[in-house]
Design a protein around this motif. Sequence first.
Motif, mmCIF file in Angstrom:
data_model
loop_
_atom_site.group_PDB
_atom_site.id
_atom_site.type_symbol
_atom_site.label_atom_id
_atom_site.label_comp_id
_atom_site.label_asym_id
_atom_site.label_seq_id
_atom_site.Cartn_x
_atom_site.Cartn_y
_atom_site.Cartn_z
ATOM 1 N N ILE A 119 14.964 6.847 12.056
ATOM 2 C CA ILE A 119 15.290 5.709 11.189
ATOM 3 C C ILE A 119 14.009 5.140 10.592
ATOM 4 O O ILE A 119 12.980 5.088 11.255
ATOM 5 N N SER A 120 14.111 4.723 9.352
ATOM 6 C CA SER A 120 13.074 3.905 8.728
ATOM 7 C C SER A 120 13.709 2.598 8.292
ATOM 8 O O SER A 120 14.782 2.594 7.683
ATOM 9 N N VAL A 121 13.051 1.507 8.636
ATOM 10 C CA VAL A 121 13.466 0.188 8.170
ATOM 11 C C VAL A 121 12.426 -0.283 7.161
ATOM 12 O O VAL A 121 11.231 -0.314 7.458
ATOM 13 N N CYS A 122 12.893 -0.606 5.971
ATOM 14 C CA CYS A 122 12.021 -1.177 4.945
ATOM 15 C C CYS A 122 12.208 -2.686 4.992
ATOM 16 O O CYS A 122 13.333 -3.174 4.861
ATOM 17 N N LEU A 123 11.122 -3.398 5.199
ATOM 18 C CA LEU A 123 11.160 -4.868 5.216
ATOM 19 C C LEU A 123 10.399 -5.394 4.010
ATOM 20 O O LEU A 123 9.375 -4.827 3.615
ATOM 21 N N TYR A 124 10.896 -6.513 3.471
ATOM 22 C CA TYR A 124 10.271 -7.068 2.277
ATOM 23 C C TYR A 124 10.367 -8.580 2.274
ATOM 24 O O TYR A 124 11.419 -9.151 2.587
ATOM 25 N N ASP A 125 9.249 -9.218 1.963
ATOM 26 C CA ASP A 125 9.211 -10.667 1.772
ATOM 27 C C ASP A 125 9.064 -10.886 0.268
ATOM 28 O O ASP A 125 7.966 -10.717 -0.284
ATOM 29 N N PRO A 126 10.161 -11.227 -0.444
ATOM 30 C CA PRO A 126 10.105 -11.362 -1.902
ATOM 31 C C PRO A 126 9.293 -12.560 -2.383
ATOM 32 O O PRO A 126 8.835 -12.582 -3.518
ATOM 33 N N VAL A 127 9.120 -13.554 -1.524
ATOM 34 C CA VAL A 127 8.369 -14.749 -1.912
ATOM 35 C C VAL A 127 6.871 -14.456 -1.910
ATOM 36 O O VAL A 127 6.149 -14.760 -2.868
ATOM 37 N N ASN A 128 6.397 -13.841 -0.828
ATOM 38 C CA ASN A 128 4.971 -13.531 -0.713
ATOM 39 C C ASN A 128 4.622 -12.119 -1.160
ATOM 40 O O ASN A 128 3.461 -11.717 -1.121
ATOM 41 N N ARG A 129 5.655 -11.358 -1.574
ATOM 42 C CA ARG A 129 5.495 -10.008 -2.134
ATOM 43 C C ARG A 129 4.734 -9.079 -1.181
ATOM 44 O O ARG A 129 3.715 -8.495 -1.534
ATOM 45 N N ILE A 130 5.261 -8.972 0.018
ATOM 46 C CA ILE A 130 4.697 -8.079 1.036
ATOM 47 C C ILE A 130 5.802 -7.146 1.521
ATOM 48 O O ILE A 130 6.900 -7.603 1.862
ATOM 49 N N GLY A 131 5.521 -5.845 1.523
ATOM 50 C CA GLY A 131 6.514 -4.869 1.961
ATOM 51 C C GLY A 131 5.951 -3.968 3.044
ATOM 52 O O GLY A 131 4.746 -3.710 3.086
ATOM 53 N N GLY A 132 6.823 -3.493 3.915
ATOM 54 C CA GLY A 132 6.378 -2.588 4.971
ATOM 55 C C GLY A 132 7.504 -1.670 5.404
ATOM 56 O O GLY A 132 8.686 -1.979 5.216
ATOM 57 N N MET A 133 7.143 -0.525 5.981
ATOM 58 C CA MET A 133 8.139 0.436 6.437
ATOM 59 C C MET A 133 7.656 1.103 7.718
ATOM 60 O O MET A 133 6.462 1.361 7.887
ATOM 61 N N ASN A 134 8.595 1.372 8.635
ATOM 62 C CA ASN A 134 8.274 2.114 9.846
ATOM 63 C C ASN A 134 9.096 3.389 9.903
ATOM 64 O O ASN A 134 9.919 3.656 9.015
ATOM 65 N N HIS A 135 8.870 4.193 10.947
ATOM 66 C CA HIS A 135 9.601 5.453 11.135
ATOM 67 C C HIS A 135 9.671 5.684 12.638
ATOM 68 O O HIS A 135 8.663 5.988 13.264
ATOM 69 N N PHE A 136 10.866 5.497 13.222
ATOM 70 C CA PHE A 136 10.986 5.656 14.669
ATOM 71 C C PHE A 136 12.067 6.654 15.047
ATOM 72 O O PHE A 136 12.981 6.933 14.270
ATOM 73 N N MET A 137 11.951 7.192 16.279
ATOM 74 C CA MET A 137 12.803 8.288 16.727
ATOM 75 C C MET A 137 13.935 7.882 17.651
ATOM 76 O O MET A 137 14.992 8.497 17.651
ATOM 77 N N LEU A 138 13.699 6.876 18.497
ATOM 78 C CA LEU A 138 14.657 6.472 19.523
ATOM 79 C C LEU A 138 14.730 4.955 19.576
ATOM 80 O O LEU A 138 13.763 4.273 19.229
ATOM 81 N N PRO A 139 15.865 4.388 20.038
ATOM 82 C CA PRO A 139 15.972 2.926 20.078
ATOM 83 C C PRO A 139 14.929 2.251 20.961
ATOM 84 O O PRO A 139 14.244 1.337 20.526
#
Length: 199
Positions: free
Chosen positions: A38-58
Amino acid sequence: MYRKYDSKFKTQIMTIFAGEYYISTSREVISTVLGSCISVCLYDPVNRIGGMNHFMLPSGGQESLINSSGIDKEKLTEHSMRYGITAMEVLIGEMQKRGAERIHLKAKIFGGGKVINKNMTGTTVGDKNIGFARAYLKMEKIPIESENVGATWGRKIFFLTENNSVFVKKVDLEPAVEEERNYMRKLKSLKQKSDVTIF
């Protein structure tokens, strides 16, 4: 993790692999290939900061990486970053350090494909990863804007941090599965090396 210029997007693309994450405060594209991961894309639209991870297991039963002074770097290992619980805590914590505010965070979820046996019934690793990502974000009160998860194919995703848009390309599962296998082999190699005591 590596960076390469892409003529289609006309910008640098940062490609991440299992157990990695990347955060951007400028116009960039973050990419990865997913099988059951899974990859979760996170974004803060106010401060314009984005990030993404990539993990295999919970999760892997490890302790929380967050303490009173932030992320405990001593507990943060390549082995622990394969787990969703760690990958999410680190991504959120590091984004906050760069100016993101939790109240503004929005999420998009990708991956969790059925990679072992397409005809298999019951709960798969991909299903567990999807369930974890949804439950974690609900617990943290981070809204999920969209998701592209499950099914019997792999995904190559491109996260445009400038405007929080994501392009998803269906790919054959085998390359994604092989990448996951390579990552597991790498972790086993690191574990074997760490079992040796030098005195």
